[in-house]
Design a protein around this motif. Structure first.
Motif, short mmCIF file in Angstrom:
data_model
loop_
_atom_site.label_atom_id
_atom_site.label_comp_id
_atom_site.label_asym_id
_atom_site.label_seq_id
_atom_site.Cartn_x
_atom_site.Cartn_y
_atom_site.Cartn_z
N PRO A 270 13.81 7.81 27.11
CA PRO A 270 14.17 8.73 25.95
C PRO A 270 12.79 8.52 25.24
O PRO A 270 12.25 7.53 25.10
CB PRO A 270 15.45 7.92 25.34
N LEU B 177 10.93 9.85 21.34
CA LEU B 177 11.04 10.40 20.03
C LEU B 177 9.77 9.90 19.31
O LEU B 177 9.27 8.78 18.94
CB LEU B 177 12.07 9.73 19.13
N GLU C 173 6.37 9.70 20.53
CA GLU C 173 5.82 8.47 21.31
C GLU C 173 4.50 9.06 22.11
O GLU C 173 4.14 8.60 23.31
CB GLU C 173 6.79 8.04 22.46
N ASP D 44 13.76 14.19 21.94
CA ASP D 44 14.53 14.93 20.72
C ASP D 44 13.73 15.61 19.83
O ASP D 44 14.07 15.07 18.43
CB ASP D 44 15.18 13.52 20.30
N SER E 12 20.78 11.20 24.46
CA SER E 12 19.46 11.65 25.10
C SER E 12 20.00 10.98 26.47
O SER E 12 19.35 11.75 27.61
CB SER E 12 18.27 11.10 24.54
N ASP F 232 12.44 2.12 27.78
CA ASP F 232 11.76 2.51 26.46
C ASP F 232 10.30 3.03 26.92
O ASP F 232 9.95 2.91 28.02
CB ASP F 232 11.53 1.57 25.54
N ALA F 233 9.91 4.18 26.06
CA ALA F 233 8.77 4.67 26.33
C ALA F 233 7.43 3.94 25.91
O ALA F 233 6.44 4.18 26.14
CB ALA F 233 8.66 6.06 25.85
N ASP F 234 7.77 2.95 24.90
CA ASP F 234 6.80 2.55 24.17
C ASP F 234 6.20 1.10 24.80
O ASP F 234 5.42 0.34 24.07
CB ASP F 234 7.32 2.01 22.83
N ARG G 256 13.12 -9.05 13.31
CA ARG G 256 13.52 -8.47 14.25
C ARG G 256 14.23 -9.13 15.61
O ARG G 256 15.27 -8.86 16.15
CB ARG G 256 12.50 -7.59 14.90
N THR H 70 22.24 -5.86 23.95
CA THR H 70 21.45 -4.48 23.29
C THR H 70 20.31 -4.24 23.98
O THR H 70 19.36 -3.71 23.37
CB THR H 70 21.13 -5.05 21.81
N ARG I 228 5.82 -2.88 20.63
CA ARG I 228 4.92 -1.73 20.91
C ARG I 228 3.57 -1.87 20.60
O ARG I 228 3.31 -2.62 19.40
CB ARG I 228 5.67 -0.46 20.50
N SER J 178 8.69 1.72 15.45
CA SER J 178 10.07 1.70 15.86
C SER J 178 11.20 2.62 15.23
O SER J 178 10.94 2.91 13.97
CB SER J 178 10.70 0.23 15.87
N LYS J 179 12.01 3.45 16.04
CA LYS J 179 12.72 4.08 15.30
C LYS J 179 14.13 3.50 14.97
O LYS J 179 15.36 4.30 14.42
CB LYS J 179 13.18 5.46 16.16
N1 GDD Z 1 15.42 11.25 22.82
C1 GDD Z 1 15.54 10.29 21.98
N2 GDD Z 1 16.34 10.19 20.72
N3 GDD Z 1 14.84 8.92 21.86
C2 GDD Z 1 15.02 8.04 20.92
C3 GDD Z 1 15.51 8.00 19.95
C4 GDD Z 1 16.35 9.18 19.79
O1 GDD Z 1 17.04 9.44 18.71
N4 GDD Z 1 15.40 7.07 18.98
C5 GDD Z 1 14.56 6.49 19.80
N5 GDD Z 1 14.26 6.70 21.01
C6 GDD Z 1 13.45 6.31 21.95
C7 GDD Z 1 12.08 5.83 21.61
O2 GDD Z 1 11.22 6.80 21.59
C8 GDD Z 1 11.86 4.58 22.32
O3 GDD Z 1 11.39 5.28 23.80
C9 GDD Z 1 13.02 4.03 22.69
O4 GDD Z 1 13.84 5.14 22.43
C10 GDD Z 1 13.32 2.86 22.17
O5 GDD Z 1 13.30 3.03 20.66
P1 GDD Z 1 12.38 2.00 19.66
O6 GDD Z 1 12.34 2.79 18.26
O7 GDD Z 1 11.15 1.74 20.33
O8 GDD Z 1 13.36 0.92 19.59
P2 GDD Z 1 13.13 -0.61 19.24
O9 GDD Z 1 11.95 -1.10 20.12
O10 GDD Z 1 13.13 -0.63 17.79
O11 GDD Z 1 14.28 -1.31 19.84
C11 GDD Z 1 14.25 -1.79 21.34
O12 GDD Z 1 15.15 -3.00 21.20
C12 GDD Z 1 16.52 -3.06 21.17
C13 GDD Z 1 17.17 -4.33 21.08
O13 GDD Z 1 16.88 -5.34 19.92
C14 GDD Z 1 14.97 -0.95 22.32
O14 GDD Z 1 14.94 -1.20 23.54
C15 GDD Z 1 16.50 -0.75 21.84
O15 GDD Z 1 17.23 0.04 22.99
C16 GDD Z 1 17.22 -1.97 21.95
O16 GDD Z 1 18.61 -2.03 21.59
#
Ligand code: GDD
Ligand code: MN
Length: 864
Positions: A4, A6, A8, A36, A69, A86-88, A129, A150, A197, A202-203
């Motif tokens: 997924p 957003l 990236e 997205d 997604s 994750d893409a990051d 975090r 998670t 990342r 982060s989103k």
């Molecule tokens: N298509 C889509 N739509 N992709 C999304 C969206 C969305 O609304 N929101 C986030 N993504 C994608 C981001 O582009 C990324 O590739 C991935 O989902 C993870 O998003 P991050 O924004 O990097 O999340 P994070 O690093 O803060 O959170 C990570 O750790 C969490 C656990 O603590 C992720 O691995 C989460 O899945 C996880 O729950």
């Protein structure tokens, strides 16, 4: 592979470069990017790679959502196995092969890339975090048994994506997947190293975390939105206002703390009830609760009220807060209990309720947490019973061991009081901790014998049954006995059934600490021997060194007791073995049964019996399961048989059998959660557990409230002649001062029971003006440790005051010989001292004043 995205853009190139470096077989996989509506050129970046063959891009046009997604990606996927990543680059692509292996070989349905198993880690994340993430996965743990629920890096068979709930959204797709499987999925956690990342941001937002929390509650069976939140809060606030106002008014017009807080609670509860239930809840058409719901509402309120009394007492009596201030935290605690009760008990979710297993888990967590809180709050407020005061006196005369018990209880009290001071909390904290240790070992034992759910239910039963609740509240040798008994069972099972050699070490320690707590623990050694002899597969242990080394270790730990006994003519060992081998011939088996009903409750008694004898045939074929059953049976029946035998000849004590049931609690916990009705009685029993649990908890709360704050309308009578020593000691001190003033000499105080009176007076005596307190061994009657602490008292012309809980204690010994009066100078008559609390009668104590003591004839001075 579903990625997924957003915004990236900066990560696409490095990700795909590292992926292609992996050298996965061409055509065996595809990478689906689900975007997205990124506005930083992410789709264009992906398109640059699209002609490489196995890379695709889906562009969603709906409201951005991570879960939706991923589901869209899964819908378009052609493979049988799906990996989400994750893409990051937080999830290293290099760990992909290890993650999918368990799915490809068919051994598992879901593989989770986990940060929270050995080998997993998180790098570069800010502390908050990390904590949030840990908290998130920790909260989900009771629901799905996964350490990292998670995680955003996981693999599963594609058909599972169809099971995810329609309305699912946000960041918690893995949790949805696991919960949709209702515990039937084969899940494995593969350790991964998560890195923060480098490009982009982060989103994850606060609203994602909030929805996660609400979703967890729903999955656990709670109704998250009970109508209109605003009105709910308004009605609640109004209730707080009414509560506090009325409380203050009642107090100022002379009502006691108990009456004031109970009355104001009922009025406030009725007010906010009628507001709430007309306004904000989804109810039947008349706008009121249905009867069963109303009953549940009342139950929740009652429990909240019983806890609130403790909070008030703690704040007002313990921490000297003004009552009007203290009522607010007390209301807060009440509100928390009521809220949880409403969400999970009065209004549980109706659509897609969680499985029975999850419901039991949630109920167990709630009830156990409530019970532990109740203990913690009241523990320091309820006065000591004489036994506890006696053991506190042990700790004032620290020694290697003691006459009527081995030393552990004294050591624990010494430890607790050196941290928290000579108060009830300091005395009891050891028992509280022992209670937690017992829970931990019982959980682990039950999990090893059955599964985690059974472990949780076994802990629930331990917590609510008197055998567990009382022993974890009062500081007696039974508290460490329960803990070490559970620990010994745990290590026994590991050593004998799971065949783990290291467990013998644990067993040696647990066993050693156990007999340092109470000699009864030795019965487990007997049971172990029996078990090894009965089970042919285990006899080989008899010729291996481990059991003997464990026994030697235990004996070493026990050596202080041996040393003490060597110094004291084996007094303790003689006394205990005399008690054990046929003192008299008073047949008391019926009493033993009565006591078993007391510590187990009638329902627990039947359940224990069924768990012991009834076998579920289907399970009995497996030899491992048979051996586990045999383990539970032998370790319950062998010690029980000894108690049976003993009570053929003499009086059993009511708490004797308490630890015995630890070995069968796992089977009882297992039966509690079975849904297939393999027996009519078993299903009736399951139904009977619910009221039993409720009644037990209610009685504990009621009893604690009663002794600490009182219950309006119920006087203190009956048992209180053994209790309320704080007030009693004040009166004794006053009397002693009076006598001192009249005679000009400081009187000697003598407790005329075996140890209760002297010990309790010593504990509650104002430490800045200590009384001289002695035992009844001054009058030729055995007084347990007082024989050792004050072996002989010289004749004196100081005044002496004798105290007893019954008049006869001041007149003669149990055989009716008056060896008291002849030793006194000018003995006075027996009088009663009336003890009051807030002007109401509490209890009485009897006393007798004399003007001197003649001393024992030389030959009689050693009496035991
Ligand atoms: N298509 C889509 N739509 N992709 C999304 C969206 C969305 O609304 N929101 C986030 N993504 C994608 C981001 O582009 C990324 O590739 C991935 O989902 C993870 O998003 P991050 O924004 O990097 O999340 P994070 O690093 O803060 O959170 C990570 O750790 C969490 C656990 O603590 C992720 O691995 C989460 O899945 C996880 O729950
Ligand atoms: Mn990330």
């Amino acid at each position: 592979m579903i990625v997924p995205t957003l915004n990236e853009a900066g990560n696409i190139d490095p990700l795909l470069t590292r992926l292609s470096a992996l050298d996965l077989p061409e055509g065996s996989f595809e990478v689906i990017f689900v975007d997205d509506g990124s506005c930083d050129g992410t789709p264009e970046k992906v398109r640059e790679w699209e002609n490489c063959g196995n890379i695709r891009l889906i562009e969603r046009r709906e409201k951005p959502d991570l879960t939706r997604s991923i589901l869209a990606g899964a819908g378009a996927a052609r493979g049988d196995v799906i990996v989400v990543m994750d893409a990051d680059l937080s999830h290293p692509p290099e760990q992909l092969p290890a993650l999918i292996a368990p799915i490809l070989d068919g051994s598992h349905d879901v593989a989770v890339g986990s940060r929270y198993v050995p080998g997993g880690s998180t790098e570069g994340w800010p502390l908050h975090r990390q904590w949030l993430s840990r908290l998130g996965s920790w909260l989900a743990r009771p629901l799905c048994d996964i350490n990292d629920a998670t995680s955003g890096f996981f693999a599963f068979r594609r058909e599972l994506s169809g099971t995810v709930a329609e309305r699912a959204g946000g960041y918690k797709i893995l949790l949805e997947l696991l919960m949709a499987g209702q515990g039937k999925l084969r899940v494995v956690e593969v350790p991964i190293c998560f890195r923060d990342r480098i490009h982009g941001a982060s989103k994850l937002s606060f609203s994602h975390q909030w929805t996660y929390l609400r979703r967890l509650m729903t999955l656990a069976g709670g109704t998250v939105s009970v109508g209109r939140a605003g009105r709910f809060a308004a009605a609640g606030l109004f209730g707080v206002f009414v509560d506090a106002l009325l409380f203050q008014w009642l107090l100022s017009s002379g009502a006691g703390l108990a009456l004031a807080h109970i009355l104001s609670f009922f009025v406030a509860a009725s007010v906010s009830y009628s507001l709430n239930f007309k306004w904000s809840f989804h109810l039947n058409h008349e706008g009121y609760l249905r009867w069963p719901q109303f009953g549940r509402f009342l139950t929740v309120g009652l429990f909240a009220l019983l806890m609130r009394g403790g909070v008030l007492a703690l704040l007002v009596h313990g921490w000297h807060m003004p009552p009007l201030l203290a009522i607010f935290p007390a209301i807060g605690a009440t509100a928390a209990v009521i809220y949880m009760g409403l969400v999970f008990y009065v209004f549980p979710v109706k659509q897609n309720p969680p499985s029975l297993d999850v419901r039991w888990r949630v109920a167990s967590f709630g009830i156990v947490a409530f019970a532990v809180m109740l203990r913690l709050i009241y523990m320091g407020m309820a006065q000591l019973i004489p036994d506890e005061a006696y053991y506190w006196n042990y700790a004032q005369h620290m020694d290697l061991s003691f006459f009527d018990h081995p030393p552990m209880v004294a050591w624990l009290i010494w430890f607790g009081t050196s941290i928290f001071g000579d108060n009830e909390f300091g005395v009891r904290i050891g028992a509280f901790i022992c209670g937690l240790i017992t829970m931990g070992y019982l959980y682990a034992l039950s999990r090893n014998l059955y599964d985690k759910s059974t472990g949780i239910r076994a802990v629930l039963l331990l917590t609510v049954l008197p055998l567990g609740f009382v022993t974890a509240t009062l500081m007696t040798p039974d508290a460490p006995l329960m803990a070490t008994w559970a620990a010994t069972l745990y290590y026994m099972e590991r050593a004998l059934i799971a065949d783990q050699r290291w467990a013998w070490l644990g067993m040696g320690i647990a066993f050693g600490l156990g007999i340092l707590s109470k000699y009864t623990l030795g019965l487990l050694g007997l049971a172990a021997l029996l078990f090894v002899v009965i089970d042919p597969g285990l006899r080989r242990w008899l010729c291996r060194p481990e059991p003997y080394l464990a026994a030697a270790l235990a004996l070493t730990l026990f050596s202080p007791v041996i040393a003490w006994n060597m110094e004291n003519d084996w007094a303790s060992i003689m006394y205990q073995s005399q008690r054990a081998t046929g003192i008299g011939n008073k047949f008391s088996l019926h009493l033993l049964f009565f006591h078993m009903l007391l510590v187990l409750t009638p329902v627990g008694f039947v359940a224990a019996f069924m768990a012991l004898v009834v076998r579920n045939d289907e399970r009995a074929v497996n030899p491992l399961i048979r051996r586990r059953r045999l383990f539970m049976q032998v370790f319950t029946i062998a010690p029980l048989a000894v108690f049976f035998w003993l009570s053929l000849f003499g009086w059993p004590k009511f708490h004797w059998t308490a630890p015995v049931w630890l070995a069968i609690l796992p089977a009882m916990g297992w039966m509690l959660g079975q849904t297939d009705h393999w027996s009519k009685v078993a299903s009736r029993l399951r139904a009977a557990w619910k009221p039993t649990i409720g009644i037990c908890m209610f009685l504990y709360g009621l009893a604690l409230h009663y002794v600490v704050l009182g219950i309006p309308g119920i006087p203190y009578v009956g048992f209180s002649e053994h209790y309320f020593w704080r007030e009693t000691t004040r009166e004794v001190e006053r009397l002693a001062a009076e006598v001192a003033q009249q005679t000009g000499k400081k009187p000697l105080i003598v407790g005329m029971s075996k140890w209760s009176v002297a010990s309790s007076l010593s504990f509650y005596n104002d430490k800045s003006e200590p009384l001289d307190i002695r035992g009844r061994n001054m009058f030729l009657q055995s007084a347990a440790m007082y024989d050792f602490w004050y072996p002989s008292e010289p004749p004196t012309d100081r005044p002496i005051i004798l105290f007893g809980m019954k008049t006869h204690q001041l007149e003669h010994d149990i055989d009716g010989n008056d060896n008291i009066t002849p030793l006194l100078v000018q003995p006075g008559p027996i009088r009663e001292l009336k003890i009051e609390r807030e002007g109401k009668p509490l209890r009485g104590i009897y006393y007798r004043v004399a003007q001197g003591y003649l001393g024992l004839p030389a030959t009689d001075s050693q009496v035991r």
